[in-house]
Design a protein around this motif. Structure first.
Motif, PDB file in Angstrom:
ATOM      1  N   SER A 107      25.078   7.244  -7.548  1.00 40.56           N
ATOM      2  CA  SER A 107      24.520   6.099  -6.833  1.00 40.56           C
ATOM      3  C   SER A 107      23.430   6.511  -5.865  1.00 40.56           C
ATOM      4  O   SER A 107      22.653   5.675  -5.402  1.00 40.56           O
ATOM      5  CB  SER A 107      25.624   5.361  -6.078  1.00 40.56           C
ATOM      6  N   SER A 108      23.352   7.806  -5.556  1.00 40.45           N
ATOM      7  CA  SER A 108      22.399   8.227  -4.538  1.00 40.45           C
ATOM      8  C   SER A 108      21.376   9.248  -5.017  1.00 40.45           C
ATOM      9  O   SER A 108      20.456   9.587  -4.280  1.00 40.45           O
ATOM     10  CB  SER A 108      23.148   8.820  -3.335  1.00 40.45           C
ATOM     11  N   ARG A 109      21.525   9.740  -6.250  1.00 37.97           N
ATOM     12  CA  ARG A 109      20.550  10.713  -6.721  1.00 37.97           C
ATOM     13  C   ARG A 109      20.501  10.749  -8.233  1.00 37.97           C
ATOM     14  O   ARG A 109      21.422  10.302  -8.903  1.00 37.97           O
ATOM     15  CB  ARG A 109      20.856  12.100  -6.165  1.00 37.97           C
ATOM     16  N   TYR A 110      19.404  11.308  -8.745  1.00 38.62           N
ATOM     17  CA  TYR A 110      19.238  11.431 -10.185  1.00 38.62           C
ATOM     18  C   TYR A 110      18.575  12.768 -10.454  1.00 38.62           C
ATOM     19  O   TYR A 110      17.544  13.081  -9.855  1.00 38.62           O
ATOM     20  CB  TYR A 110      18.377  10.275 -10.703  1.00 38.62           C
ATOM     21  N   ASN A 111      19.193  13.552 -11.326  1.00 40.36           N
ATOM     22  CA  ASN A 111      18.665  14.854 -11.725  1.00 40.36           C
ATOM     23  C   ASN A 111      18.368  14.835 -13.208  1.00 40.36           C
ATOM     24  O   ASN A 111      19.239  15.123 -14.024  1.00 40.36           O
ATOM     25  CB  ASN A 111      19.671  15.959 -11.402  1.00 40.36           C
ATOM     26  N   PRO A 112      17.136  14.488 -13.568  1.00 38.67           N
ATOM     27  CA  PRO A 112      16.801  14.395 -14.991  1.00 38.67           C
ATOM     28  C   PRO A 112      16.483  15.753 -15.596  1.00 38.67           C
ATOM     29  O   PRO A 112      16.303  16.749 -14.891  1.00 38.67           O
ATOM     30  CB  PRO A 112      15.559  13.504 -14.977  1.00 38.67           C
ATOM     31  N   VAL A 113      16.428  15.758 -16.899  1.00 40.87           N
ATOM     32  CA  VAL A 113      16.071  16.970 -17.643  1.00 40.87           C
ATOM     33  C   VAL A 113      14.606  16.921 -18.086  1.00 40.87           C
ATOM     34  O   VAL A 113      13.909  17.943 -18.055  1.00 40.87           O
ATOM     35  CB  VAL A 113      16.983  17.141 -18.870  1.00 40.87           C
ATOM     36  N   PRO A 153       0.811  -1.219   0.000  1.00 38.83           N
ATOM     37  CA  PRO A 153       0.000   0.000   0.000  1.00 38.83           C
ATOM     38  C   PRO A 153       0.847   1.273   0.000  1.00 38.83           C
ATOM     39  O   PRO A 153       0.458   2.282  -0.603  1.00 38.83           O
ATOM     40  CB  PRO A 153      -0.819  -0.142   1.281  1.00 38.83           C
ATOM     41  N   GLU A 154       2.007   1.233   0.642  1.00 39.62           N
ATOM     42  CA  GLU A 154       2.861   2.417   0.682  1.00 39.62           C
ATOM     43  C   GLU A 154       3.539   2.718  -0.656  1.00 39.62           C
ATOM     44  O   GLU A 154       4.202   3.748  -0.798  1.00 39.62           O
ATOM     45  CB  GLU A 154       3.923   2.290   1.785  1.00 39.62           C
ATOM     46  N   ASP A 155       3.376   1.841  -1.640  1.00 35.64           N
ATOM     47  CA  ASP A 155       3.858   2.136  -2.993  1.00 35.64           C
ATOM     48  C   ASP A 155       2.863   2.980  -3.775  1.00 35.64           C
ATOM     49  O   ASP A 155       3.156   3.412  -4.888  1.00 35.64           O
ATOM     50  CB  ASP A 155       4.119   0.835  -3.760  1.00 35.64           C
ATOM     51  N   THR A 156       1.690   3.207  -3.212  1.00 38.91           N
ATOM     52  CA  THR A 156       0.684   4.026  -3.872  1.00 38.91           C
ATOM     53  C   THR A 156       1.231   5.427  -4.117  1.00 38.91           C
ATOM     54  O   THR A 156       1.692   6.100  -3.198  1.00 38.91           O
ATOM     55  CB  THR A 156      -0.584   4.105  -3.018  1.00 38.91           C
ATOM     56  N   ALA A 157       1.183   5.851  -5.381  1.00 43.82           N
ATOM     57  CA  ALA A 157       1.739   7.146  -5.767  1.00 43.82           C
ATOM     58  C   ALA A 157       1.482   7.378  -7.246  1.00 43.82           C
ATOM     59  O   ALA A 157       1.077   6.461  -7.969  1.00 43.82           O
ATOM     60  CB  ALA A 157       3.241   7.191  -5.492  1.00 43.82           C
ATOM     61  N   VAL A 158       1.756   8.586  -7.674  1.00 40.93           N
ATOM     62  CA  VAL A 158       1.869   8.867  -9.109  1.00 40.93           C
ATOM     63  C   VAL A 158       3.323   8.604  -9.488  1.00 40.93           C
ATOM     64  O   VAL A 158       4.237   9.141  -8.854  1.00 40.93           O
ATOM     65  CB  VAL A 158       1.477  10.315  -9.438  1.00 40.93           C
ATOM     66  N   TYR A 159       3.508   7.792 -10.489  1.00 41.60           N
ATOM     67  CA  TYR A 159       4.846   7.417 -10.937  1.00 41.60           C
ATOM     68  C   TYR A 159       5.205   8.206 -12.190  1.00 41.60           C
ATOM     69  O   TYR A 159       4.439   8.231 -13.157  1.00 41.60           O
ATOM     70  CB  TYR A 159       4.924   5.923 -11.200  1.00 41.60           C
ATOM     71  N   TYR A 160       6.379   8.829 -12.147  1.00 40.98           N
ATOM     72  CA  TYR A 160       6.842   9.679 -13.234  1.00 40.98           C
ATOM     73  C   TYR A 160       8.070   9.075 -13.895  1.00 40.98           C
ATOM     74  O   TYR A 160       9.026   8.678 -13.224  1.00 40.98           O
ATOM     75  CB  TYR A 160       7.206  11.061 -12.714  1.00 40.98           C
ATOM     76  N   CYS A 161       8.057   9.063 -15.200  1.00 44.86           N
ATOM     77  CA  CYS A 161       9.222   8.700 -15.983  1.00 44.86           C
ATOM     78  C   CYS A 161      10.117   9.930 -16.133  1.00 44.86           C
ATOM     79  O   CYS A 161       9.609  11.070 -16.174  1.00 44.86           O
ATOM     80  CB  CYS A 161       8.743   8.214 -17.350  1.00 44.86           C
ATOM     81  N   ALA A 162      11.408   9.706 -16.227  1.00 47.79           N
ATOM     82  CA  ALA A 162      12.353  10.811 -16.378  1.00 47.79           C
ATOM     83  C   ALA A 162      13.481  10.388 -17.301  1.00 47.79           C
ATOM     84  O   ALA A 162      13.850   9.212 -17.355  1.00 47.79           O
ATOM     85  CB  ALA A 162      12.907  11.228 -15.019  1.00 47.79           C
ATOM     86  N   GLY A 163      14.059  11.372 -18.013  1.00 48.05           N
ATOM     87  CA  GLY A 163      15.135  11.049 -18.935  1.00 48.05           C
ATOM     88  C   GLY A 163      16.176  12.139 -19.034  1.00 48.05           C
ATOM     89  O   GLY A 163      15.919  13.321 -18.746  1.00 48.05           O
ATOM     90  N   GLY A 164      17.382  11.723 -19.459  1.00 48.69           N
ATOM     91  CA  GLY A 164      18.474  12.671 -19.588  1.00 48.69           C
ATOM     92  C   GLY A 164      19.043  13.086 -18.253  1.00 48.69           C
ATOM     93  O   GLY A 164      18.698  12.536 -17.203  1.00 48.69           O
ATOM     94  N   GLY A 165      19.922  14.078 -18.269  1.00 53.28           N
ATOM     95  CA  GLY A 165      20.467  14.599 -17.027  1.00 53.28           C
ATOM     96  C   GLY A 165      21.628  13.777 -16.503  1.00 53.28           C
ATOM     97  O   GLY A 165      22.307  13.076 -17.244  1.00 53.28           O
ATOM     98  N   ALA A 166      21.840  13.868 -15.185  1.00 52.36           N
ATOM     99  CA  ALA A 166      22.966  13.202 -14.551  1.00 52.36           C
ATOM    100  C   ALA A 166      22.496  12.406 -13.340  1.00 52.36           C
ATOM    101  O   ALA A 166      21.468  12.727 -12.731  1.00 52.36           O
ATOM    102  CB  ALA A 166      24.003  14.243 -14.124  1.00 52.36           C
ATOM    103  N   TYR A 167      23.276  11.399 -13.003  1.00 52.70           N
ATOM    104  CA  TYR A 167      22.905  10.563 -11.864  1.00 52.70           C
ATOM    105  C   TYR A 167      24.168  10.098 -11.143  1.00 52.70           C
ATOM    106  O   TYR A 167      25.275  10.138 -11.678  1.00 52.70           O
ATOM    107  CB  TYR A 167      22.090   9.359 -12.320  1.00 52.70           C
TER     108      TYR A 167
END
Length: 122
Positions: free
Chosen positions: A104-110, A88-102
């Motif tokens: 091991s601990s974070r991702y900053n997409p464009v 139940p705690e996975d309930t959310a709006v899920y967003y796809c993302a692409g590009g940018g930089a990542y």
């Protein structure tokens, strides 16, 4: 115009599975990272998973490790998120993302998709 279009969301019972897809258009992402974020009601958007352009490197948020699997098809310009043992705690709006930089601990997409709702009932 770059577009990321998610599909595959829906309502599922706890313990069930869903597979999200994200089809990109307007540019190729074959040399870029792609990933997924989610935003639950009343919470900030959070990182879920990212995959390098080659597929060699993948990173996951701790709570989804062992349950979610990210994959991609560079020919189809598409990224996927296989979600198993949903809670139940996975309930959310899920967003796809692409590009940018990542890292091991974070991702900053464009680029961002508009999101798909995933609801897990208990």
């Amino acid at each position: 115009q770059v577009q990321l279009v998610e599909s595959g969301g829906g309502l599922v019972q706890a313990g069930g599975s869903l597979r999200l897809s994200c089809a990109a258009s307007g540019r190729t992402f074959s040399t870029d990272p792609m990933g997924w974020f989610r935003q639950a009601p009343g919470k900030e958007r959070e990182f879920v998973a990212v995959m390098s352009w080659s597929g060699l490197w993948t990173y996951y948020e701790d709570s989804v490790k062992g349950r979610f699997t990210i994959s991609r098809d560079n020919v189809k310009n598409t990224v996927y998120l296989q979600m198993n043992s949903l809670k139940p705690e996975d309930t959310a709006v899920y967003y796809c993302a692409g590009g940018g930089a990542y890292s091991s601990s974070r991702y900053n997409p464009v680029y961002w998709g508009q999101g798909t709702q995933v609801t897990v009932s208990s």
